[in-house]
Write an enzyme that holds these catalytic residues in place. Structure first.
Site, PDB file in Angstrom:
ATOM      1  N   HIS B 215       0.799  -1.207   0.000  1.00  0.00           N
ATOM      2  CA  HIS B 215       0.000   0.000   0.000  1.00  0.00           C
ATOM      3  C   HIS B 215       0.838   1.266   0.000  1.00  0.00           C
ATOM      4  O   HIS B 215       0.619   2.143  -0.815  1.00  0.00           O
ATOM      5  CB  HIS B 215      -1.090   0.084   1.059  1.00  0.00           C
ATOM      6  CG  HIS B 215      -1.996   1.203   0.646  1.00  0.00           C
ATOM      7  ND1 HIS B 215      -2.976   1.037  -0.285  1.00  0.00           N
ATOM      8  CD2 HIS B 215      -1.946   2.526   0.886  1.00  0.00           C
ATOM      9  CE1 HIS B 215      -3.526   2.196  -0.572  1.00  0.00           C
ATOM     10  NE2 HIS B 215      -2.918   3.129   0.123  1.00  0.00           N
ATOM     11  N   TYR B 219       1.690   5.536  -2.125  1.00  0.00           N
ATOM     12  CA  TYR B 219       1.897   6.925  -1.726  1.00  0.00           C
ATOM     13  C   TYR B 219       3.278   7.421  -2.099  1.00  0.00           C
ATOM     14  O   TYR B 219       3.480   8.618  -2.295  1.00  0.00           O
ATOM     15  CB  TYR B 219       1.582   7.107  -0.240  1.00  0.00           C
ATOM     16  CG  TYR B 219       0.130   6.850  -0.019  1.00  0.00           C
ATOM     17  CD1 TYR B 219      -0.805   7.527  -0.797  1.00  0.00           C
ATOM     18  CD2 TYR B 219      -0.324   5.903   0.866  1.00  0.00           C
ATOM     19  CE1 TYR B 219      -2.142   7.265  -0.682  1.00  0.00           C
ATOM     20  CE2 TYR B 219      -1.672   5.644   0.992  1.00  0.00           C
ATOM     21  CZ  TYR B 219      -2.578   6.329   0.210  1.00  0.00           C
ATOM     22  OH  TYR B 219      -3.900   6.065   0.314  1.00  0.00           O
ATOM     23  N   HIS B 366      -9.081   0.310 -11.564  1.00  0.00           N
ATOM     24  CA  HIS B 366      -8.899   1.301 -10.504  1.00  0.00           C
ATOM     25  C   HIS B 366      -7.462   1.821 -10.457  1.00  0.00           C
ATOM     26  O   HIS B 366      -7.227   3.020 -10.471  1.00  0.00           O
ATOM     27  CB  HIS B 366      -9.274   0.698  -9.147  1.00  0.00           C
ATOM     28  CG  HIS B 366      -8.760   1.484  -7.983  1.00  0.00           C
ATOM     29  ND1 HIS B 366      -9.324   2.679  -7.600  1.00  0.00           N
ATOM     30  CD2 HIS B 366      -7.722   1.274  -7.148  1.00  0.00           C
ATOM     31  CE1 HIS B 366      -8.662   3.159  -6.571  1.00  0.00           C
ATOM     32  NE2 HIS B 366      -7.668   2.325  -6.277  1.00  0.00           N
ATOM     33  N   PHE B 367      -6.490   0.914 -10.413  1.00  0.00           N
ATOM     34  CA  PHE B 367      -5.151   1.465 -10.212  1.00  0.00           C
ATOM     35  C   PHE B 367      -4.576   2.080 -11.476  1.00  0.00           C
ATOM     36  O   PHE B 367      -3.697   2.928 -11.404  1.00  0.00           O
ATOM     37  CB  PHE B 367      -4.198   0.486  -9.511  1.00  0.00           C
ATOM     38  CG  PHE B 367      -3.738  -0.687 -10.309  1.00  0.00           C
ATOM     39  CD1 PHE B 367      -2.855  -0.546 -11.352  1.00  0.00           C
ATOM     40  CD2 PHE B 367      -4.148  -1.954  -9.956  1.00  0.00           C
ATOM     41  CE1 PHE B 367      -2.407  -1.628 -12.068  1.00  0.00           C
ATOM     42  CE2 PHE B 367      -3.703  -3.053 -10.665  1.00  0.00           C
ATOM     43  CZ  PHE B 367      -2.838  -2.890 -11.721  1.00  0.00           C
ATOM     44  N   HIS B 368      -5.105   1.695 -12.635  1.00  0.00           N
ATOM     45  CA  HIS B 368      -4.654   2.422 -13.825  1.00  0.00           C
ATOM     46  C   HIS B 368      -5.181   3.847 -13.813  1.00  0.00           C
ATOM     47  O   HIS B 368      -4.493   4.777 -14.203  1.00  0.00           O
ATOM     48  CB  HIS B 368      -5.072   1.697 -15.102  1.00  0.00           C
ATOM     49  CG  HIS B 368      -4.145   0.564 -15.444  1.00  0.00           C
ATOM     50  ND1 HIS B 368      -4.233  -0.667 -14.872  1.00  0.00           N
ATOM     51  CD2 HIS B 368      -3.060   0.505 -16.254  1.00  0.00           C
ATOM     52  CE1 HIS B 368      -3.269  -1.441 -15.328  1.00  0.00           C
ATOM     53  NE2 HIS B 368      -2.529  -0.763 -16.164  1.00  0.00           N
ATOM     54  N   ARG B 429      -9.253 -10.817 -13.081  1.00  0.00           N
ATOM     55  CA  ARG B 429      -8.036 -10.177 -13.599  1.00  0.00           C
ATOM     56  C   ARG B 429      -6.949 -11.231 -13.797  1.00  0.00           C
ATOM     57  O   ARG B 429      -7.093 -12.373 -13.400  1.00  0.00           O
ATOM     58  CB  ARG B 429      -7.554  -9.108 -12.632  1.00  0.00           C
ATOM     59  CG  ARG B 429      -6.954  -9.668 -11.357  1.00  0.00           C
ATOM     60  CD  ARG B 429      -6.548  -8.579 -10.386  1.00  0.00           C
ATOM     61  NE  ARG B 429      -5.261  -7.986 -10.748  1.00  0.00           N
ATOM     62  CZ  ARG B 429      -4.462  -7.379  -9.865  1.00  0.00           C
ATOM     63  NH1 ARG B 429      -4.821  -7.286  -8.597  1.00  0.00           N
ATOM     64  NH2 ARG B 429      -3.307  -6.858 -10.219  1.00  0.00           N
ATOM     65  N   ARG B 430      -5.868 -10.796 -14.404  1.00  0.00           N
ATOM     66  CA  ARG B 430      -4.696 -11.636 -14.618  1.00  0.00           C
ATOM     67  C   ARG B 430      -5.015 -12.927 -15.368  1.00  0.00           C
ATOM     68  O   ARG B 430      -4.543 -13.998 -15.026  1.00  0.00           O
ATOM     69  CB  ARG B 430      -4.013 -11.944 -13.284  1.00  0.00           C
ATOM     70  CG  ARG B 430      -3.332 -10.703 -12.745  1.00  0.00           C
ATOM     71  CD  ARG B 430      -2.597 -10.944 -11.476  1.00  0.00           C
ATOM     72  NE  ARG B 430      -1.607  -9.892 -11.274  1.00  0.00           N
ATOM     73  CZ  ARG B 430      -0.907  -9.727 -10.166  1.00  0.00           C
ATOM     74  NH1 ARG B 430      -1.055 -10.552  -9.168  1.00  0.00           N
ATOM     75  NH2 ARG B 430      -0.029  -8.766 -10.064  1.00  0.00           N
TER      76      ARG B 430
HETATM   77  C1  HEM Z   1      -1.216   1.869 -22.756  1.00  0.00           C
HETATM   78  C2  HEM Z   1      -1.609   2.003 -21.511  1.00  0.00           C
HETATM   79  C3  HEM Z   1      -1.736   0.810 -20.614  1.00  0.00           C
HETATM   80  C4  HEM Z   1      -2.422  -0.332 -20.853  1.00  0.00           C
HETATM   81  C5  HEM Z   1      -3.304  -0.620 -22.043  1.00  0.00           C
HETATM   82  C6  HEM Z   1      -2.183  -1.213 -19.762  1.00  0.00           C
HETATM   83  C7  HEM Z   1      -2.683  -2.465 -19.664  1.00  0.00           C
HETATM   84  C8  HEM Z   1      -2.482  -3.344 -18.649  1.00  0.00           C
HETATM   85  C9  HEM Z   1      -3.023  -4.652 -18.566  1.00  0.00           C
HETATM   86  C10 HEM Z   1      -3.897  -5.311 -19.621  1.00  0.00           C
HETATM   87  C11 HEM Z   1      -2.632  -5.188 -17.386  1.00  0.00           C
HETATM   88  C12 HEM Z   1      -2.969  -6.576 -16.904  1.00  0.00           C
HETATM   89  C13 HEM Z   1      -4.161  -6.578 -16.026  1.00  0.00           C
HETATM   90  C14 HEM Z   1      -4.514  -7.960 -15.606  1.00  0.00           C
HETATM   91  O1  HEM Z   1      -4.639  -8.859 -16.457  1.00  0.00           O
HETATM   92  O2  HEM Z   1      -4.663  -8.157 -14.404  1.00  0.00           O
HETATM   93  C15 HEM Z   1      -1.823  -4.211 -16.730  1.00  0.00           C
HETATM   94  C16 HEM Z   1      -1.228  -4.371 -15.514  1.00  0.00           C
HETATM   95  C17 HEM Z   1      -0.529  -3.386 -14.859  1.00  0.00           C
HETATM   96  N1  HEM Z   1      -0.290  -2.088 -15.307  1.00  0.00           N
HETATM   97 FE1  HEM Z   1      -0.838  -1.339 -17.071  1.00  0.00          FE
HETATM   98  N2  HEM Z   1      -1.386  -0.598 -18.850  1.00  0.00           N
HETATM   99  C18 HEM Z   1      -1.104   0.659 -19.339  1.00  0.00           C
HETATM  100  C19 HEM Z   1      -0.386   1.646 -18.709  1.00  0.00           C
HETATM  101  C20 HEM Z   1       0.087   1.543 -17.437  1.00  0.00           C
HETATM  102  C21 HEM Z   1       0.678   2.624 -16.720  1.00  0.00           C
HETATM  103  C22 HEM Z   1       0.901   4.029 -17.267  1.00  0.00           C
HETATM  104  C23 HEM Z   1       1.007   2.134 -15.500  1.00  0.00           C
HETATM  105  C24 HEM Z   1       1.659   2.847 -14.358  1.00  0.00           C
HETATM  106  C25 HEM Z   1       2.629   3.680 -14.468  1.00  0.00           C
HETATM  107  C26 HEM Z   1       0.642   0.746 -15.451  1.00  0.00           C
HETATM  108  C27 HEM Z   1       0.827  -0.100 -14.388  1.00  0.00           C
HETATM  109  C28 HEM Z   1       0.427  -1.416 -14.342  1.00  0.00           C
HETATM  110  C29 HEM Z   1       0.681  -2.304 -13.247  1.00  0.00           C
HETATM  111  C30 HEM Z   1       1.437  -1.974 -11.960  1.00  0.00           C
HETATM  112  C31 HEM Z   1       0.083  -3.547 -13.582  1.00  0.00           C
HETATM  113  C32 HEM Z   1       0.027  -4.775 -12.718  1.00  0.00           C
HETATM  114  C33 HEM Z   1       0.766  -5.889 -13.275  1.00  0.00           C
HETATM  115  C34 HEM Z   1       0.271  -7.137 -12.629  1.00  0.00           C
HETATM  116  O3  HEM Z   1      -0.955  -7.291 -12.428  1.00  0.00           O
HETATM  117  O4  HEM Z   1       1.115  -7.959 -12.336  1.00  0.00           O
HETATM  118  N3  HEM Z   1       0.074   0.414 -16.654  1.00  0.00           N
HETATM  119  N4  HEM Z   1      -1.745  -3.086 -17.526  1.00  0.00           N
HETATM  120 CU   LIG Z   2      -3.594  -0.472  -0.996  1.00  0.00          CU
END
Ligand code: HEM
Ligand SMILES: [Cu+2]
Lengths: 271, 540
Positions: B215, B219, B366-368, B429-430
């Site tokens: 968490h 921040y 949410h986190f995006h 998710r995932r």
């Molecule tokens: C083109 C823009 C973006 C797209 C389309 C995108 C898409 C995705 C997708 C599809 C996932 C997997 C979700 C899942 O299956 O659970 C993901 C995970 C994630 N994204 Fe993005 N994302 C984008 C930009 C960003 C940005 C700008 C950040 C933060 C700076 C970010 C941070 C993360 C993080 C931390 C995860 C988690 C990975 C995980 O679940 O292990 N993403 N994103």
């Molecule tokens: Cu949290």
């Protein structure tokens, strides 16, 4: 501006900061550990301490509930991905001698001519686990079980090393390769079925999952049906029963036919 | 007084370069599991991509932005050359080396464990070592920030620490402490197993350690954004900070309440007692305090700018704000996304409501929105604002910059709103693949398609961002003057000691960590028979 000026009750920020924080902590703790546990009408606590322990997650035995009697034996084998990962030449040699008694059914080269499973090149951990399960009775088969009951731990390990060492051979009765059905490619995410290959070797191998390519269709189908019906129950944590139960009869047919038609040497060599 | 511009530029460039790569992976992920993509038949590739995307976006990119900004603040707000430049470079190279070391096993399919590590899944040792190097590199920065502030204090006894530096150091302390959770998990639990010294792992304990980090790391990501809200935007739009003390209190509150709340990530975990879940949930609710404080203070600060420009009326002043100024635009977009994201966060933090969206696409939506949207758009703003000072060249294609910000905002809304929606409908998710022919999720196909289109808009915006920065490196030279931070309406000569130092608040942060995590960690660590065999990724 030394630490002494900050950490003193003469500093109003210290008094207020610590006071408010402690007050919030105490109030939330009383609510979380005493009020809320008692607010659940379906749980009975002997006293306040009991409630606190329960809310804190103190490991405790549930009183008065006997563990359900297990009518059928379950697998007791513990596998790690290091199980039998470094076979010695001697072990393989001893295994080869022992395997002569298995050849009538599993074939002299580990390739079965009937509907018994092929063993040549199967993952060592799989053979090891299945033999243990046949021996303990966790998996039973009228034809196979008698050959496992008298094996020692050492013999099981040697046999596993030997069969794993043999080259994977194409099926004795080859059939034309069928295209992948959807259940194999995608699994069925909405029913909690991962693609078969994510455990069974073509994509990744999860310890204890056999590769299936080139096994007899009748065998594969029988195993899937046995898992679905709960007749075979030696899979740890119901990994395979949960999948087979969620498969439709057509999907079982398609998967069995597909895997039976594949040559085993296409299993991705992740090892 | 920006002396070590190369150092800061190196941090920003590496951050934005890896951001570009990870963004491309993100857009690909979104596309490939949507109805408009045809599947590759190999979920493994998806998880490699997801691990790389998450690791870069979660650990490498924001950390480097915070570090680069931190060095810039230290030099310009304190008007003092950075002490320990060699160490700073060493930290930078540790992060570069660590990133490369982590990415190679991911690309080879040996570490598809996702950025949350997911024990008992165990990947290649070098992936974890790479992550550790990234963290160690950032800890050097924490030490340097503290040392530089101390040197400044010696030279200016009793003087108020400039707000930007006060906040920056608060952020660095928060990071130092919150990273300890994941560090303990890696060093005590995961790395021994990945190195083959042990074959079992206590996954429940590992998850608790990770929640310690998960968490408050949010921040830490937020800190540069809040620093920009308070100390950059008001100056850039010709306003003043409404209250310097209020700002300090907000940062202090983040320091104190960010830590003891991580167990809202373990609501569904059986190994944590319900009482602790409640306490963490209640403390999470406290985070609304610094958030609302900030929203109020910043709105007041921009109102001051508007009134200085002749704005009048109850809301009429909003019209006269300098909307063509990218800083203004970025702030407005950021606030809108923070508003929606914050509202969603209220659902996540409540024990009962969370059950309905736990592990669904809602969470990623949410986190995006909060992280990729509200936070990252301010990273862009920071880069635009600092760039002329770092390069000594002008950056005045404001139209292009505004286009980029608009695209990011629109793209983020188009991506994340349907993403939340399918989560409410129960889409997990995932997952590498969804069978949209299945009647159970066929209705979600349209929403997921929108998200995929939004992903490409974001990708376009990200590319534009890199192009603007790259062109800024070759623009005509121009002297940008000293880099300054916003002044407060009442710039008092003294600040109460407690609001000028961190010790009391760091002590409270540590104390609350002990009260809220001590018992669960101790019991889990001492209970026998809670470990399970590790599952090795890509191993036989
Ligand atoms: C083109 C823009 C973006 C797209 C389309 C995108 C898409 C995705 C997708 C599809 C996932 C997997 C979700 C899942 O299956 O659970 C993901 C995970 C994630 N994204 Fe993005 N994302 C984008 C930009 C960003 C940005 C700008 C950040 C933060 C700076 C970010 C941070 C993360 C993080 C931390 C995860 C988690 C990975 C995980 O679940 O292990 N993403 N994103
Ligand atoms: Cu949290």
């Amino acid at each position: 501006m030394s630490a002494r000026d900050i950490f003193t009750f003469r500093n109003p920020h210290f008094t207020r900061g610590v006071g408010i924080t402690a007050a919030i902590l105490i109030v939330t703790a009383i609510v979380g550990f005493i009020v809320l546990p008692f607010a659940q009408p379906w749980v009975q606590f002997a006293n306040v301490w009991d409630a606190i322990c329960s809310a804190a997650g103190v490991p405790q035995r549930v009183a008065g509930v006997a563990a359900p009697e297990q009518s059928k034996r379950l697998s007791e084998v513990v596998l790690t991905s290091h199980t039998l990962s470094r076979p010695s030449q001697e072990a393989i040699g001893r295994g080869a001698t022992l395997a002569q008694r298995c050849a009538i059914c599993h074939g002299p080269t580990g390739l079965s001519r009937a509907d018994s499973p092929n063993l040549a090149g199967q993952y060592a951990a799989v053979i090891y686990k299945e033999l243990h399960d046949f021996r303990s009775g966790a998996r039973t088969n009228a034809v196979m079980s008698p050959f496992a009951v008298n094996l020692t731990d050492q013999e099981i390990a040697d046999l596993s090393d030997y069969y794993a060492y043999l080259p994977r051979l194409p099926a004795y009765h080859p059939t034309p390769q069928l295209p992948k059905p959807n259940i194999v490619i995608y699994g069925a995410p909405m029913r909690g079925i991962a693609p078969c290959g994510s455990c069974h070797g073509s994509l990744d191998n999860k310890t204890g999952s056999p590769w299936l390519e080139g096994q007899s269709e009748a065998y594969l189908k029988a195993q899937l049906q046995a898992f679905a019906a709960g007749e075979r129950r030696n899979d740890i944590s119901q990994q395979m029963r949960n999948i087979a139960r969620a498969m439709t009869p057509e999907e079982i047919e398609q998967a069995a036919a597909y895997y039976a038609s594949q040559p085993p040497d296409i299993v991705k060599a992740v090892d | 007084m920006l002396v070590n511009r190369k150092l800061i530029l190196a941090h920003f460039w590496f951050a934005f370069a890896v951001f570009g790569v990870a963004l491309t992976l993100g857009a690909w992920q979104m596309f490939i599991r949507s109805p408009i993509g045809t599947w590759l038949s190999n979920p493994e590739l998806y998880y490699r991509s997801l691990t790389a995307h998450g690791t870069v976006m979660g650990y490498v990119f924001p950390t480097l932005v915070a570090m680069g900004l931190g060095y810039a603040i230290s030099e310009s707000a304190l008007e003092q050359r950075l002490v320990g430049v060699r160490w700073a470079w060493a930290g930078f190279w540790l992060i570069v080396g660590g990133s490369i070391m982590a990415v190679i096993p991911i690309a080879l399919g040996r570490a598809s464990v996702l950025y949350t590590f997911y024990p008992p899944l165990i990947g290649n040792l070098f992936y974890y070592l790479g992550v550790v190097l990234v963290v160690v590199g950032s800890w050097i920065w924490v030490a340097l920030m503290s040392i530089n502030l101390r040197i400044w204090r010696k030279a200016h006894p009793g003087a108020p620490v400039p707000l930007a530096m006060f906040a920056n150091v608060a952020g660095s302390y928060l990071w130092a402490w919150t990273a300890v959770g994941a560090a303990l998990e890696l060093l005590l639990q995961i790395i021994p197993v990945a190195a083959g010294l042990k074959a079992t792992i206590d996954a429940g304990l590992a998850r608790v350690f990770f929640s310690w980090t998960l968490h408050a790391i949010v921040y830490f990501w937020l800190m540069p954004t809040y620093i920009a809200y308070y100390t950059i935007v008001p100056r850039a739009i010709g306003g003043r900070v409404y209250s310097d003390n209020m700002a300090r209190i907000a940062f202090i509150l983040f320091l104190v309440v960010a830590m003891p709340i991580g167990m809202h990530h373990t609501f569904a975990d059986p190994q944590v007692g319900a009482g602790f879940k409640f306490v963490h949930s209640a403390f999470t609710a406290l985070v609304t305090l610094p958030t609302f404080l900030t929203v109020f203070t910043i709105c007041a600060s921009i109102e001051i700018a508007a009134r200085l420009r002749g704005g009048r009326g109850m809301f009429g002043w909003i019209r006269v704000l300098p909307w063509d100024n990218p800083m203004m635009l970025a702030l407005a977009f950021s606030f809108v996304m923070l508003g929606f994201g914050g509202a969603g966060g209220l659902i996540n933090m409540s024990y009962q409501l969370d059950a309905s969206i736990h592990n669904t696409q809602w969470i990623t939506g949410h986190f995006h929105l909060i992280f990729g949207g509200a936070i990252v758009i301010m990273y862009f703003a920071i880069a635009y604002d600092l760039w002329p000072h770092l390069t000594g060249r002008e950056l005045n294609d404001l139209r292009l910059i505004r286009t980029q910000l608009w695209l990011w905002f629109i793209g983020m809304i188009v991506t994340t709103f349907p993403w939340h929606w399918v989560g409410i409908l129960g889409m997990p998710r995932r997952m590498a693949y969804f069978d949209f022919g299945d009647p159970a999720i066929a209705p979600q196909a349209l929403s997921v398609t929108f998200s995929a289109i939004g992903g490409f808009i974001l990708l376009a915006s990200g590319i534009l961002f890199l192009v603007i920065l790259a062109r800024g490196m070759r623009a005509p030279q121009a002297e940008a003057g000293a880099y300054r931070f916003a002044a407060a309406v009442h710039q008092s000569a003294t600040v109460p000691v407690a609001l000028n130092t961190h010790a009391l608040w760091v002590a409270l942060m540590i104390a609350l960590t002990i009260t809220n995590y001590g018992y669960p960690i101790l019991t889990l660590a001492t209970t026998e028979g809670t470990s399970v065999p590790a599952v090795y990724v890509g191993a036989q």
